[in-house]
Write a protein that holds these residues in place. Sequence first.
Motif, PDB file in Angstrom:
ATOM      1  N   ALA A 112     -23.904  -5.320  -8.054  1.00 37.15           N
ATOM      2  CA  ALA A 112     -23.208  -4.077  -8.385  1.00 37.15           C
ATOM      3  C   ALA A 112     -21.768  -4.347  -8.789  1.00 37.15           C
ATOM      4  O   ALA A 112     -21.235  -3.697  -9.698  1.00 37.15           O
ATOM      5  CB  ALA A 112     -23.260  -3.121  -7.187  1.00 37.15           C
ATOM      6  N   ALA A 113     -21.115  -5.314  -8.128  1.00 36.44           N
ATOM      7  CA  ALA A 113     -19.733  -5.645  -8.478  1.00 36.44           C
ATOM      8  C   ALA A 113     -19.646  -6.204  -9.896  1.00 36.44           C
ATOM      9  O   ALA A 113     -18.742  -5.856 -10.661  1.00 36.44           O
ATOM     10  CB  ALA A 113     -19.165  -6.646  -7.477  1.00 36.44           C
ATOM     11  N   ASP A 118     -18.080  -5.235 -15.584  1.00 38.10           N
ATOM     12  CA  ASP A 118     -18.459  -5.081 -16.979  1.00 38.10           C
ATOM     13  C   ASP A 118     -18.063  -3.691 -17.473  1.00 38.10           C
ATOM     14  O   ASP A 118     -17.629  -3.528 -18.622  1.00 38.10           O
ATOM     15  CB  ASP A 118     -19.962  -5.287 -17.154  1.00 38.10           C
ATOM     16  N   GLY A 119     -18.180  -2.683 -16.581  1.00 34.51           N
ATOM     17  CA  GLY A 119     -17.703  -1.345 -16.935  1.00 34.51           C
ATOM     18  C   GLY A 119     -16.196  -1.307 -17.119  1.00 34.51           C
ATOM     19  O   GLY A 119     -15.683  -0.619 -18.011  1.00 34.51           O
ATOM     20  N   LEU A 120     -15.475  -2.049 -16.285  1.00 37.81           N
ATOM     21  CA  LEU A 120     -14.024  -2.145 -16.451  1.00 37.81           C
ATOM     22  C   LEU A 120     -13.688  -2.794 -17.793  1.00 37.81           C
ATOM     23  O   LEU A 120     -12.747  -2.366 -18.485  1.00 37.81           O
ATOM     24  CB  LEU A 120     -13.415  -2.945 -15.300  1.00 37.81           C
ATOM     25  N   GLN A 122     -15.381  -2.577 -20.509  1.00 39.83           N
ATOM     26  CA  GLN A 122     -15.560  -1.552 -21.540  1.00 39.83           C
ATOM     27  C   GLN A 122     -14.419  -0.532 -21.503  1.00 39.83           C
ATOM     28  O   GLN A 122     -13.949  -0.076 -22.548  1.00 39.83           O
ATOM     29  CB  GLN A 122     -16.895  -0.840 -21.331  1.00 39.83           C
ATOM     30  N   HIS A 123     -13.983  -0.179 -20.301  1.00 40.04           N
ATOM     31  CA  HIS A 123     -12.895   0.796 -20.174  1.00 40.04           C
ATOM     32  C   HIS A 123     -11.608   0.290 -20.799  1.00 40.04           C
ATOM     33  O   HIS A 123     -10.821   1.078 -21.350  1.00 40.04           O
ATOM     34  CB  HIS A 123     -12.679   1.107 -18.690  1.00 40.04           C
ATOM     35  N   LEU A 124     -11.379  -1.016 -20.745  1.00 40.62           N
ATOM     36  CA  LEU A 124     -10.143  -1.594 -21.272  1.00 40.62           C
ATOM     37  C   LEU A 124     -10.229  -1.939 -22.759  1.00 40.62           C
ATOM     38  O   LEU A 124      -9.225  -2.351 -23.341  1.00 40.62           O
ATOM     39  CB  LEU A 124      -9.767  -2.848 -20.473  1.00 40.62           C
ATOM     40  N   GLU A 125     -11.385  -1.765 -23.359  1.00 34.20           N
ATOM     41  CA  GLU A 125     -11.495  -2.014 -24.790  1.00 34.20           C
ATOM     42  C   GLU A 125     -10.576  -1.063 -25.549  1.00 34.20           C
ATOM     43  O   GLU A 125     -10.509   0.119 -25.268  1.00 34.20           O
ATOM     44  CB  GLU A 125     -12.949  -1.827 -25.251  1.00 34.20           C
ATOM     45  N   GLN A 133     -14.454 -11.152 -17.382  1.00 36.55           N
ATOM     46  CA  GLN A 133     -15.134 -11.093 -16.095  1.00 36.55           C
ATOM     47  C   GLN A 133     -14.125 -11.328 -14.979  1.00 36.55           C
ATOM     48  O   GLN A 133     -13.021 -11.801 -15.220  1.00 36.55           O
ATOM     49  CB  GLN A 133     -16.246 -12.152 -16.015  1.00 36.55           C
ATOM     50  N   ARG A 134     -14.543 -10.983 -13.765  1.00 39.18           N
ATOM     51  CA  ARG A 134     -13.656 -11.161 -12.617  1.00 39.18           C
ATOM     52  C   ARG A 134     -13.619 -12.629 -12.225  1.00 39.18           C
ATOM     53  O   ARG A 134     -14.635 -13.243 -11.932  1.00 39.18           O
ATOM     54  CB  ARG A 134     -14.164 -10.317 -11.438  1.00 39.18           C
TER      55      ARG A 134
END
Length: 281
Positions: A112-113, A118-120, A122-125, A133-134
């Motif tokens: 889940a992390a 991966d959602g983050l 996309q948010h920062l695009e 990646q983290r």
Amino acid sequence: MLAHAHFSHDAIAVLLREGIPVIFSSLRGGFRGSLLGKPGRQIMLRKQQYQAMDDPVRCMTVARALVQAKLRGHGRLLRQWRVPGRHEIADGLLASHHCLDLDRLRGHEGAAARAFFDGLRQHLEGSLFVFEQRRQHPPPDPVNSVLSLVYTLLLNEVEVGATAAGLDVSGGFYHSAEDGRPTLLMDLVEPLRPLADRFSARLLKSELAPDDFQTEGDRCLLHDGRRGVVYRAWERLLAGSIAWRGESLSWRRLIHLQARELAHWLGGTTAAPRFWHLDDA
């Protein structure tokens, strides 16, 4: 007490006589020390904590509550960002209710992390920063650098709350207790990570620029003069208010109260630990 507060000798005498503990923290969070009266007031709570650590069923009860709060918060955050939902978060949340093994729970939480980060990404695009990646040891890029710094600030605040509650900061339930690591703090940070992630994303999209960072070897850091941007914004966040369970609290107070939630459960006051999550905001 935060930062540069002062006590008179008479005030200190009263606090000691009444057995009222005082916890001192720095302006950026983090436990500095404490003023305690007669020793032994925390012994029963610590005993309950250690007994629960040795009980696999009770460890799972705490671990599930921590992970579920985190996953609910990350799911909510992706919806707020209008990022398409990731099934790994919903699947992990569902699986956590039936999970009876810490390693399996960690596997669901890890998947889940990765989906959240991966959602983050996309948010920062479209922002000034590229995130893949983290990665944290060491953080190789500005996004990872900000995340690591903000997680440290959050852990500092959690430490103040855990110490004030009388808990052993090395006695975790979800993270393995070894080598004196502050595993209880690492546990209690988990439900609050979505708060730190939302804060970090806002800074990266509105207050920081690539020129604010420097690279030393394989480590990316904020310039000394620009860390103040993060510190000041963090203090503004902590001073802000939130309604939780019918009460208006500062974010700083809410973070500190998460350790109290655990302490109440350990003492038998509540049937289950109930940690804050972003859906409560």
